[in-house]
Design a protein around this motif. Structure first.
Motif, mmCIF file in Angstrom:
data_model
loop_
_atom_site.group_PDB
_atom_site.id
_atom_site.type_symbol
_atom_site.label_atom_id
_atom_site.label_comp_id
_atom_site.label_asym_id
_atom_site.label_seq_id
_atom_site.Cartn_x
_atom_site.Cartn_y
_atom_site.Cartn_z
ATOM 1 N N LEU A 209 0.669 -1.158 0.070
ATOM 2 C CA LEU A 209 0.004 0.008 -0.015
ATOM 3 C C LEU A 209 0.764 1.357 0.113
ATOM 4 C CD1 LEU A 209 -2.909 -0.943 2.401
ATOM 5 C CD2 LEU A 209 -3.092 -0.825 -0.005
ATOM 6 N N SER A 210 2.200 1.037 -0.043
ATOM 7 C CA SER A 210 3.209 2.304 -0.250
ATOM 8 C C SER A 210 4.423 1.889 -0.983
ATOM 9 C CB SER A 210 3.155 2.997 1.203
ATOM 10 O OG SER A 210 4.162 2.247 1.876
ATOM 11 N N ALA B 221 -2.850 7.933 -3.035
ATOM 12 C CA ALA B 221 -3.670 8.686 -2.233
ATOM 13 C C ALA B 221 -3.130 9.979 -1.890
ATOM 14 C CB ALA B 221 -4.210 7.834 -0.971
ATOM 15 N N LYS B 222 -1.777 10.050 -1.597
ATOM 16 C CA LYS B 222 -0.934 11.114 -1.245
ATOM 17 C C LYS B 222 0.381 10.669 -1.188
ATOM 18 C CE LYS B 222 -1.248 9.864 3.796
ATOM 19 N NZ LYS B 222 -1.820 10.471 5.160
ATOM 20 N N VAL B 223 1.244 11.909 -1.378
ATOM 21 C CA VAL B 223 2.642 11.795 -1.355
ATOM 22 C C VAL B 223 3.243 12.530 -0.210
ATOM 23 C CG1 VAL B 223 2.682 13.963 -2.678
ATOM 24 C CG2 VAL B 223 4.595 12.229 -2.739
ATOM 25 N N GLU B 224 4.297 11.958 0.607
ATOM 26 C CA GLU B 224 4.756 12.460 1.704
ATOM 27 C C GLU B 224 6.336 12.655 1.516
ATOM 28 O OE1 GLU B 224 3.824 9.556 4.377
ATOM 29 O OE2 GLU B 224 1.728 9.975 4.838
ATOM 30 N N ALA C 81 11.761 12.965 4.897
ATOM 31 C CA ALA C 81 13.254 13.288 5.041
ATOM 32 C C ALA C 81 13.677 13.925 3.541
ATOM 33 C CB ALA C 81 14.142 12.017 5.350
ATOM 34 N N PRO C 82 14.643 14.700 3.723
ATOM 35 C CA PRO C 82 15.068 15.839 2.481
ATOM 36 C C PRO C 82 15.257 15.035 1.128
ATOM 37 C CG PRO C 82 16.284 16.248 4.390
ATOM 38 C CD PRO C 82 15.511 15.111 4.813
ATOM 39 N N ARG C 83 15.633 13.642 1.293
ATOM 40 C CA ARG C 83 15.842 12.698 0.013
ATOM 41 C C ARG C 83 15.083 11.485 0.025
ATOM 42 N NH1 ARG C 83 21.003 15.118 0.695
ATOM 43 N NH2 ARG C 83 21.440 16.111 -1.368
ATOM 44 N N THR C 84 13.957 11.510 0.962
ATOM 45 C CA THR C 84 13.105 10.122 0.930
ATOM 46 C C THR C 84 11.546 10.892 0.700
ATOM 47 O OG1 THR C 84 14.200 9.363 2.502
ATOM 48 C CG2 THR C 84 12.301 8.471 2.335
ATOM 49 N N VAL C 85 10.865 10.191 -0.459
ATOM 50 C CA VAL C 85 9.798 10.347 -0.667
ATOM 51 C C VAL C 85 8.647 9.068 -0.749
ATOM 52 C CG1 VAL C 85 10.345 10.076 -3.088
ATOM 53 C CG2 VAL C 85 8.146 11.266 -2.521
ATOM 54 N N VAL C 86 7.435 9.268 -0.175
ATOM 55 C CA VAL C 86 6.775 8.023 -0.014
ATOM 56 C C VAL C 86 5.576 8.495 -0.547
ATOM 57 C CG1 VAL C 86 5.701 6.512 1.545
ATOM 58 C CG2 VAL C 86 7.767 7.543 2.457
ATOM 59 N N PHE C 87 4.933 7.314 -1.257
ATOM 60 C CA PHE C 87 3.774 7.328 -2.239
ATOM 61 C C PHE C 87 2.768 6.462 -1.538
ATOM 62 C CE2 PHE C 87 6.703 9.083 -5.314
ATOM 63 C CZ PHE C 87 5.981 10.043 -5.913
ATOM 64 N N ARG C 88 1.580 7.054 -1.043
ATOM 65 C CA ARG C 88 0.625 5.953 -0.347
ATOM 66 C C ARG C 88 -0.484 5.941 -1.334
ATOM 67 N NH1 ARG C 88 2.551 4.822 4.455
ATOM 68 N NH2 ARG C 88 3.913 6.335 5.302
ATOM 69 N N PHE C 89 -0.954 4.463 -1.234
ATOM 70 C CA PHE C 89 -1.906 3.999 -2.392
ATOM 71 C C PHE C 89 -3.581 4.066 -1.814
ATOM 72 C CE2 PHE C 89 1.653 1.447 -4.038
ATOM 73 C CZ PHE C 89 2.556 2.734 -4.560
ATOM 74 N N LEU D 95 1.694 0.028 -9.710
ATOM 75 C CA LEU D 95 1.672 1.503 -9.382
ATOM 76 C C LEU D 95 3.053 1.823 -8.973
ATOM 77 C CD1 LEU D 95 0.191 4.359 -9.499
ATOM 78 C CD2 LEU D 95 -0.791 3.431 -7.110
ATOM 79 N N HIS D 96 3.541 0.842 -8.104
ATOM 80 C CA HIS D 96 4.989 1.363 -7.413
ATOM 81 C C HIS D 96 5.976 1.420 -8.781
ATOM 82 C CE1 HIS D 96 4.885 -3.190 -7.873
ATOM 83 N NE2 HIS D 96 6.281 -3.079 -7.636
ATOM 84 N N MET D 97 5.796 0.772 -9.717
ATOM 85 C CA MET D 97 6.721 0.584 -10.948
ATOM 86 C C MET D 97 6.493 2.089 -11.858
ATOM 87 S SD MET D 97 7.360 -3.305 -11.540
ATOM 88 C CE MET D 97 8.788 -2.928 -12.909
#
Length: 590
Positions: free
Chosen positions: A107-108, A155-158, A161-169, A176-178
């Motif tokens: 889911l992310s 659903a959203k992007v977080e 951290a400065p060089r870390t990005v998380v996409f939540r589904f 989707l992750h690819m």
């Protein structure tokens, strides 16, 4: 790069960072790979590559729905989070993202950015830039709608951290992750007031080239970034070797042909069979140091054809659509105009294992059984519809008789050489063409349709007018390509969903909005392995083919190219590739 575990959808999802991802198969290249096998890691840098591009451009902003876009900005000046391998059905390897981690619950997905990544203005590429790029493309009303459909399950992007990005589904989505790895990333400083406020503005990118100049929509030029941050990364080693890449735009195909013979271009892909057979003499080419080549490929050909717009009559009647499919004489066109160089397309996934065949069975049948009440019995009881064949001895007449019988079932009557509906209105259709090339192809079709009382008018539109009418679904019939790959996925929503049918600028050119198709589309987001994906693709292919939305055209299993003898290419081609793209990425000047 440190040794990292591989992630593959054919195994349970692992919460480990990975250098690469394979969709339904293990990645071909290990974590310590040095370069792709289809490049020359020691290719020299330098020289110029000049390519022809049809049409013109009036904007350097590659993301807007409006305008005629320049051909190279997105491809050459923007890096993506990950890079697709051309040797595999669908595998991605890190570029801006140093590694990627799919959550164990699916889911992310988390991308950790490479600290070396820099934009052309010197700024580091940070998570805020990735988030801003995603939000602009999916939420800005001026953006092309394909981005919104492609990543609809985010659903959203977080940015924890400065060089870390998380996409939540919103829900589990198999690819989707690819496909988020394909996100073009640009500086958050690029469009601070939105796309509409900067309709001709270049994005600030981090890619291998910088935009150099443009000349009145007729020429664009890019200069290689000598300090490109990723030039020695495995996913970029041996690639983008030309110092200058130049695109010359042409309005008429005869101009392109004369340009080839005059030596104005270094590399050309010839898609017109007559030109390949007759336009270029060996003598003309030798004078300019050019030579013809045929490159074999394993690409899924997708489906090219004359699409029928169901949003308007008479194409909302399947009998009319079936009649038009019957009436097209491919065999004569192929032999007389194409010198027998083509094969007939028959599927959304022509030249692929994803194409439906015969009657449904196995996983495909089980899937179709879940929506049996929404489908005609023919989907189960008959072989999948194939493109009509013309008997050389009998000619097109038997097919035209079938077509007329179908039209009579639809309520039309043939009187005094004219086919008319019950109110006496003649059946008159318009084919919207982007090029004069299709005038000669449709000429025989016009004559054959006239034999059963249908008048087909051909309207050749200026590229800008054509694109606007295509975006607005303002046509009866036109020529399109349903581009597909060995890993079909979220793009199918753009082609066939009810939402895309109602959204201008999408690729639902036929206006498909069907309950059975709506029930099948989620399968392309929720499959667990390649067997399930193949079943979904074959089921969708079968259902769409039974709807007769397109008059199938043709395809070739090889690329026909002309290029200079001074242009070097790697010894081995990848399995899945486009000719001009490979020449641009992997070629060099000797």
């Amino acid at each position: 790069m440190k040794q990292l575990l591989l992630v593959c959808l054919c195994l349970p999802a692992l919460a480990h960072a990975a250098h690469g991802l394979g969709l339904g198969h293990p990645p071909r290249y290990a974590a310590d790979f040095r370069h792709f096998d289809y490049v020359n890691p020691n290719a020299p840098k330098g020289g110029t590559l000049t390519l022809p591009v049809s049409g013109g451009f009036d904007t350097l902003n590659p993301f807007t729905l409006k305008g005629d876009h320049e051909a190279g900005v997105a491809a050459l000046t923007l890096d993506t989070l990950m890079v697709k391998s051309d040797d595999e059905p669908f595998a991605m390897y890190g570029l801006l993202a140093e590694d990627v981690q799919l959550a164990s619950d699916g889911l992310s997905v988390t991308f950790r950015l490479n600290p070396k990544a820099r934009f052309h203005n010197g700024d580091p590429v940070l998570a805020q830039d990735v988030a801003a790029s995603f939000r602009l493309l999916t939420q800005d009303k001026a953006a092309a709608p394909m981005y919104q459909f492609y990543w609809a399950d985010v659903a959203k992007v977080e940015t924890p951290a400065p060089r870390t990005v998380v996409f939540r589904f919103k829900q589990r989505n198999a690819e989707l992750h690819m496909i988020l790895g394909e996100l073009p990333v640009f500086s958050r400083k690029s469009y601070p007031k939105g796309l509409a406020a900067a309709p001709n503005a270049l994005p600030i990118g981090s890619g291998p080239y910088r935009f150099a100049r443009a000349d009145g929509g007729r020429l664009s030029e890019f200069a290689r970034d000598q300090n490109y941050w990723a030039q020695n990364l495995p996913a970029r080693k041996g690639m983008y070797n030309y110092n200058t890449v130049r695109f010359r735009y042409y309005r008429d195909d005869s101009v392109r042909i004369e340009g080839i013979k005059g030596g104005r271009y270094d590399f050309v892909q010839e898609n017109v069979a007559r030109n390949w057979a007759r336009a270029y003499s060996e003598r003309d080419l030798e004078k300019r140091g050019l030579q013809k080549h045929e490159w074999m490929h394993g690409n899924t050909a997708g489906l090219q054809g004359f699409v029928m717009n169901q949003r308007r009559a008479p194409f909302n009647n399947i009998l009319v659509r079936r009649a038009l499919v019957e009436s097209f004489d491919f065999e004569s066109v192929n032999s007389r105009l194409f010198h027998g160089l083509y094969q007939r397309s028959n599927s959304l996934f022509t030249n692929s294992s994803m194409a439906a065949a015969g009657k449904p069975q196995g996983r495909e049948l089980a899937l179709l059984n879940t929506i049996r009440s929404k489908l005609p019995a023919a989907v189960f009881d008959e072989n999948v519809t194939e493109s009509p064949q013309i008997d050389p001895a009998a000619g097109v007449r038997p097919n035209l008789l079938k077509a007329r019988a179908l039209l009579e079932q639809a309520g039309y009557r043939y009187r005094n050489g004219v086919l008319a509906d019950k109110n006496g209105r003649p059946l008159v259709l318009e084919f919207l063409s982007p090029s004069k090339t299709y005038e000669r192809i449709t000429a025989k079709w016009q004559r054959d349709l006239a034999k059963i009382g249908i008048r087909l008018n051909v309207r050749v539109a200026d590229p800008a007018v054509y694109q606007k009418r295509l975006n607005d679904f303002d046509y009866d019939l036109t020529i399109v390509v349903y581009g597909n790959s060995e890993s079909p996925g979220n793009e199918q929503f753009n082609y066939f969903s009810c939402a895309s049918a109602k959204t201008p600028g999408t690729r639902n050119w036929a206006g498909v909005c069907d309950p059975a198709v709506e029930a099948l589309l989620p399968q392309f987001a929720g499959f667990k392995n390649r067997e399930e994906l193949t079943a979904a693709a074959r089921a969708l292919d079968r259902v769409i083919r039974h709807q007769y939305i397109i008059v199938p055209n043709w395809y070739s299993d090889r690329h026909r190219v002309i290029y200079r003898n001074t242009l070097g290419m790697p010894a081995r081609a990848p399995k899945y590739y486009q000719a001009m793209d490979w020449a641009l990425k992997a070629g060099w000047v000797k």
